[in-house]
Design a protein around this motif. Structure first.
Motif, PDB file in Angstrom:
ATOM      1  N   TYR A  85     -16.520  20.782   5.018  1.00 48.90           N
ATOM      2  CA  TYR A  85     -17.412  21.244   6.074  1.00 48.90           C
ATOM      3  C   TYR A  85     -18.095  20.080   6.801  1.00 48.90           C
ATOM      4  O   TYR A  85     -18.558  20.247   7.939  1.00 48.90           O
ATOM      5  CB  TYR A  85     -18.449  22.208   5.499  1.00 48.90           C
ATOM      6  CG  TYR A  85     -17.803  23.483   4.988  1.00 48.90           C
ATOM      7  CD1 TYR A  85     -17.365  24.454   5.882  1.00 48.90           C
ATOM      8  CD2 TYR A  85     -17.586  23.685   3.627  1.00 48.90           C
ATOM      9  CE1 TYR A  85     -16.739  25.607   5.436  1.00 48.90           C
ATOM     10  CE2 TYR A  85     -16.963  24.841   3.161  1.00 48.90           C
ATOM     11  CZ  TYR A  85     -16.538  25.787   4.078  1.00 48.90           C
ATOM     12  OH  TYR A  85     -15.895  26.933   3.627  1.00 48.90           O
ATOM     13  N   ASN A  86     -18.138  18.919   6.163  1.00 48.99           N
ATOM     14  CA  ASN A  86     -18.601  17.737   6.876  1.00 48.99           C
ATOM     15  C   ASN A  86     -17.568  17.313   7.921  1.00 48.99           C
ATOM     16  O   ASN A  86     -17.915  16.947   9.050  1.00 48.99           O
ATOM     17  CB  ASN A  86     -18.873  16.591   5.901  1.00 48.99           C
ATOM     18  CG  ASN A  86     -20.066  16.861   5.004  1.00 48.99           C
ATOM     19  OD1 ASN A  86     -21.041  17.492   5.428  1.00 48.99           O
ATOM     20  ND2 ASN A  86     -20.005  16.415   3.763  1.00 48.99           N
ATOM     21  N   LEU A  87     -16.304  17.378   7.540  1.00 46.03           N
ATOM     22  CA  LEU A  87     -15.237  17.092   8.506  1.00 46.03           C
ATOM     23  C   LEU A  87     -15.188  18.163   9.592  1.00 46.03           C
ATOM     24  O   LEU A  87     -14.822  17.872  10.733  1.00 46.03           O
ATOM     25  CB  LEU A  87     -13.881  17.014   7.798  1.00 46.03           C
ATOM     26  CG  LEU A  87     -13.535  15.712   7.083  1.00 46.03           C
ATOM     27  CD1 LEU A  87     -12.142  15.800   6.488  1.00 46.03           C
ATOM     28  CD2 LEU A  87     -13.643  14.514   8.019  1.00 46.03           C
ATOM     29  N   GLU A  88     -15.544  19.378   9.243  1.00 44.17           N
ATOM     30  CA  GLU A  88     -15.574  20.438  10.244  1.00 44.17           C
ATOM     31  C   GLU A  88     -16.570  20.102  11.347  1.00 44.17           C
ATOM     32  O   GLU A  88     -16.292  20.309  12.540  1.00 44.17           O
ATOM     33  CB  GLU A  88     -15.942  21.769   9.602  1.00 44.17           C
ATOM     34  CG  GLU A  88     -16.000  22.929  10.598  1.00 44.17           C
ATOM     35  CD  GLU A  88     -16.441  24.232   9.947  1.00 44.17           C
ATOM     36  OE1 GLU A  88     -15.587  25.120   9.782  1.00 44.17           O
ATOM     37  OE2 GLU A  88     -17.649  24.343   9.597  1.00 44.17           O
ATOM     38  N   LYS A  89     -17.723  19.566  10.979  1.00 40.62           N
ATOM     39  CA  LYS A  89     -18.709  19.183  11.989  1.00 40.62           C
ATOM     40  C   LYS A  89     -18.171  18.071  12.876  1.00 40.62           C
ATOM     41  O   LYS A  89     -18.399  18.059  14.093  1.00 40.62           O
ATOM     42  CB  LYS A  89     -20.015  18.759  11.304  1.00 40.62           C
ATOM     43  CG  LYS A  89     -20.788  19.932  10.713  1.00 40.62           C
ATOM     44  CD  LYS A  89     -22.179  19.531  10.256  1.00 40.62           C
ATOM     45  CE  LYS A  89     -22.128  18.693   8.998  1.00 40.62           C
ATOM     46  NZ  LYS A  89     -23.482  18.400   8.484  1.00 40.62           N
ATOM     47  N   VAL A  90     -17.442  17.128  12.271  1.00 42.72           N
ATOM     48  CA  VAL A  90     -16.804  16.072  13.054  1.00 42.72           C
ATOM     49  C   VAL A  90     -15.781  16.684  14.013  1.00 42.72           C
ATOM     50  O   VAL A  90     -15.714  16.322  15.187  1.00 42.72           O
ATOM     51  CB  VAL A  90     -16.126  15.038  12.134  1.00 42.72           C
ATOM     52  CG1 VAL A  90     -15.324  14.032  12.959  1.00 42.72           C
ATOM     53  CG2 VAL A  90     -17.161  14.314  11.276  1.00 42.72           C
ATOM     54  N   ALA A  91     -15.001  17.632  13.501  1.00 41.36           N
ATOM     55  CA  ALA A  91     -13.964  18.268  14.321  1.00 41.36           C
ATOM     56  C   ALA A  91     -14.572  19.073  15.465  1.00 41.36           C
ATOM     57  O   ALA A  91     -14.043  19.079  16.592  1.00 41.36           O
ATOM     58  CB  ALA A  91     -13.089  19.160  13.444  1.00 41.36           C
ATOM     59  N   MET A  92     -15.674  19.765  15.207  1.00 41.42           N
ATOM     60  CA  MET A  92     -16.326  20.520  16.269  1.00 41.42           C
ATOM     61  C   MET A  92     -16.895  19.580  17.329  1.00 41.42           C
ATOM     62  O   MET A  92     -16.820  19.857  18.538  1.00 41.42           O
ATOM     63  CB  MET A  92     -17.439  21.406  15.684  1.00 41.42           C
ATOM     64  CG  MET A  92     -16.936  22.612  14.909  1.00 41.42           C
ATOM     65  SD  MET A  92     -16.120  23.815  16.009  1.00 41.42           S
ATOM     66  CE  MET A  92     -15.704  25.124  14.826  1.00 41.42           C
ATOM     67  N   LEU A  93     -17.460  18.473  16.901  1.00 44.14           N
ATOM     68  CA  LEU A  93     -17.942  17.472  17.848  1.00 44.14           C
ATOM     69  C   LEU A  93     -16.794  16.937  18.684  1.00 44.14           C
ATOM     70  O   LEU A  93     -16.887  16.838  19.913  1.00 44.14           O
ATOM     71  CB  LEU A  93     -18.618  16.322  17.101  1.00 44.14           C
ATOM     72  CG  LEU A  93     -18.909  15.062  17.931  1.00 44.14           C
ATOM     73  CD1 LEU A  93     -19.853  15.369  19.079  1.00 44.14           C
ATOM     74  CD2 LEU A  93     -19.462  13.947  17.039  1.00 44.14           C
ATOM     75  N   ARG A  94     -15.681  16.608  18.041  1.00 43.03           N
ATOM     76  CA  ARG A  94     -14.545  16.064  18.779  1.00 43.03           C
ATOM     77  C   ARG A  94     -13.960  17.095  19.751  1.00 43.03           C
ATOM     78  O   ARG A  94     -13.600  16.762  20.876  1.00 43.03           O
ATOM     79  CB  ARG A  94     -13.476  15.586  17.796  1.00 43.03           C
ATOM     80  CG  ARG A  94     -13.847  14.325  17.066  1.00 43.03           C
ATOM     81  CD  ARG A  94     -13.903  13.124  17.997  1.00 43.03           C
ATOM     82  NE  ARG A  94     -12.577  12.829  18.553  1.00 43.03           N
ATOM     83  CZ  ARG A  94     -12.302  12.764  19.860  1.00 43.03           C
ATOM     84  NH1 ARG A  94     -13.268  12.947  20.769  1.00 43.03           N
ATOM     85  NH2 ARG A  94     -11.070  12.506  20.271  1.00 43.03           N
ATOM     86  N   ALA A  95     -13.901  18.364  19.321  1.00 40.98           N
ATOM     87  CA  ALA A  95     -13.408  19.408  20.225  1.00 40.98           C
ATOM     88  C   ALA A  95     -14.331  19.547  21.435  1.00 40.98           C
ATOM     89  O   ALA A  95     -13.874  19.747  22.569  1.00 40.98           O
ATOM     90  CB  ALA A  95     -13.282  20.733  19.482  1.00 40.98           C
ATOM     91  N   GLY A 188     -19.917  19.280   1.844  1.00 41.09           N
ATOM     92  CA  GLY A 188     -20.581  20.064   2.871  1.00 41.09           C
ATOM     93  C   GLY A 188     -20.694  21.530   2.514  1.00 41.09           C
ATOM     94  O   GLY A 188     -20.157  21.993   1.505  1.00 41.09           O
ATOM     95  N   LYS A 189     -21.435  22.274   3.358  1.00 34.67           N
ATOM     96  CA  LYS A 189     -21.640  23.701   3.154  1.00 34.67           C
ATOM     97  C   LYS A 189     -21.213  24.472   4.405  1.00 34.67           C
ATOM     98  O   LYS A 189     -21.373  24.008   5.526  1.00 34.67           O
ATOM     99  CB  LYS A 189     -23.109  23.993   2.860  1.00 34.67           C
ATOM    100  CG  LYS A 189     -23.642  23.337   1.598  1.00 34.67           C
ATOM    101  CD  LYS A 189     -25.093  23.717   1.361  1.00 34.67           C
ATOM    102  CE  LYS A 189     -25.992  23.183   2.453  1.00 34.67           C
ATOM    103  NZ  LYS A 189     -27.430  23.478   2.193  1.00 34.67           N
ATOM    104  N   ALA A 190     -20.676  25.673   4.172  1.00 36.83           N
ATOM    105  CA  ALA A 190     -20.197  26.499   5.276  1.00 36.83           C
ATOM    106  C   ALA A 190     -21.323  26.859   6.242  1.00 36.83           C
ATOM    107  O   ALA A 190     -21.094  27.065   7.435  1.00 36.83           O
ATOM    108  CB  ALA A 190     -19.540  27.763   4.742  1.00 36.83           C
ATOM    109  N   SER A 191     -22.544  26.936   5.743  1.00 34.14           N
ATOM    110  CA  SER A 191     -23.678  27.339   6.576  1.00 34.14           C
ATOM    111  C   SER A 191     -24.227  26.188   7.416  1.00 34.14           C
ATOM    112  O   SER A 191     -24.990  26.412   8.351  1.00 34.14           O
ATOM    113  CB  SER A 191     -24.796  27.889   5.686  1.00 34.14           C
ATOM    114  OG  SER A 191     -25.206  26.908   4.743  1.00 34.14           O
ATOM    115  N   ASP A 192     -23.824  24.973   7.107  1.00 36.88           N
ATOM    116  CA  ASP A 192     -24.340  23.793   7.808  1.00 36.88           C
ATOM    117  C   ASP A 192     -23.418  23.487   8.981  1.00 36.88           C
ATOM    118  O   ASP A 192     -22.496  22.674   8.886  1.00 36.88           O
ATOM    119  CB  ASP A 192     -24.408  22.601   6.849  1.00 36.88           C
ATOM    120  CG  ASP A 192     -25.139  21.420   7.472  1.00 36.88           C
ATOM    121  OD1 ASP A 192     -25.795  21.618   8.507  1.00 36.88           O
ATOM    122  OD2 ASP A 192     -25.034  20.308   6.917  1.00 36.88           O
TER     123      ASP A 192
END
Length: 337
Positions: A85-95, A188-192
């Motif tokens: 979920y930490n990488l998810e935040k990176v991916a959302m930023l990059r998108a 990471g956490k799904a809620s973050d």
């Protein structure tokens, strides 16, 4: 819309490009500006890609074309990726950044990997114009490509990757995708969740993205004493995304007629002028007309009833004991009522 894809992978210190990217050319100014993005983060759609990628890694199609394109190279022993979920935040930023500048170079001019933290083996796949996880995944698979065209595929089949995060962002009618891979332990956490809706950009990257610059209004009509928000500077990229430029600084050609205070425009006295802003190497102008305050609506009196003027030809005014109303002339009243 034409689909565009690009992929690359970083091995600790070495950066390997699987597909070439468009080089960045510059405008005169290299200052960093804030671009506000009206985006929707599609978390459910992004996370649904995990099963697709893991099934691919562990299934019979885990292969890619050989360099001479004469055979398939089977990738054996691949494990399922853990969702990070930490990488998810990176991916959302990059998108989100892709909606401003579609490239592995970030809108701020830095390499894509600077969105990550720490040291690890990393990889990134990006795409736009694909509305679902299935469509984006199918494009990333590149089943019908030769070796040189299967960069995205080889990233998804890389042995050194142990975790992944996906980004899916919709801006206007366009959906942007980022796959962020890494070695190491997932966290990471799904809620973050990632929630920012503004990114930093340089004029170099905006011009490389063939960004068109316009204003949200071509002309403003105000009355004396009226105060309104300044127009938005609208950025439209080659991908079709529309964003707004933040922290803009307008000037008035005649502050005796129209005065600017922070992000507000005040009509001081009657007259005509224009407000201006320089964006990159372009100067935008908006005409401003200031008139006197509107007088009270004119009326004419019929018996004891006051009837507003300006009714259309197909309307008339009537009054009964209970209320007053406008009525379409085709709906004639019953004479007995």
């Amino acid at each position: 819309m034409k689909r565009r894809f690009c992929s690359l992978i970083a091995m600790v210190l070495a950066l390997v490009l699987f597909l070439s990217c468009v080089p960045v050319s510059g405008w005169a100014a290299e200052s960093v500006v804030t671009v506000e993005v009206n985006a929707t983060f599609m978390y459910e759609e992004a996370r649904s890609m995990l099963n697709l990628v893991n099934s691919f890694r562990t299934g019979k199609d885990a292969y890619y074309r050989s360099k001479n394109n004469k055979s398939n190279v089977k990738v054996r022993g691949l494990k399922k990726l853990q969702y990070d979920y930490n990488l998810e935040k990176v991916a959302m930023l990059r998108a989100l950044e892709l909606a401003v500048y579609f490239s592995h170079t970030r809108p701020n001019g830095k390499a894509w990997k600077t969105a990550h933290s720490g040291n690890a083996t990393r990889g990134e796949n990006i795409a736009y114009g694909l509305g679902s996880a299935e469509a984006a995944f199918k494009a990333f698979r590149e089943d019908d490509k030769n070796y040189s065209g299967q960069g995205h595929r080889r990233i998804m089949l890389e042995k050194k990757f142990t975790r992944v995060g996906f980004g899916c962002v919709k801006v206007g009618d366009v959906v942007y995708w980022a796959q962020e891979f890494s070695s190491g332990k997932a966290g990471g956490k799904a809620s973050d969740k990632f929630s920012a809706k503004a990114v930093d950009a340089t004029w170099n990257t905006l011009k490389a993205a063939k960004t068109k610059v316009t204003t949200s209004a071509a002309e403003l009509v105000l009355t004396e004493g009226e105060t309104i928000d300044l127009p938005k500077v609208v950025l439209t990229s080659a991908t079709g995304a529309r964003n707004s430029l933040g922290k803009t600084k307008w000037s008035s050609a005649n502050s005796n007629i129209a005065q600017i205070n922070d992000s507000r425009l005040t009509a001081v006295q009657t007259g005509e002028t224009e407000i201006m802003i320089t964006v990159g190497d372009t100067t935008l102008k908006v005409k401003v007309q200031v008139g006197t305050a509107s007088a009270a609506a004119n009326t004419e009196t019929i018996d004891e009833y006051t009837v507003p003027l300006g009714l259309g030809d197909n309307e008339f005014f009537f009054v009964d004991d209970e209320d007053a109303a406008f009525m379409d002339i085709d709906e004639t009243l019953d004479e007995d009522n």
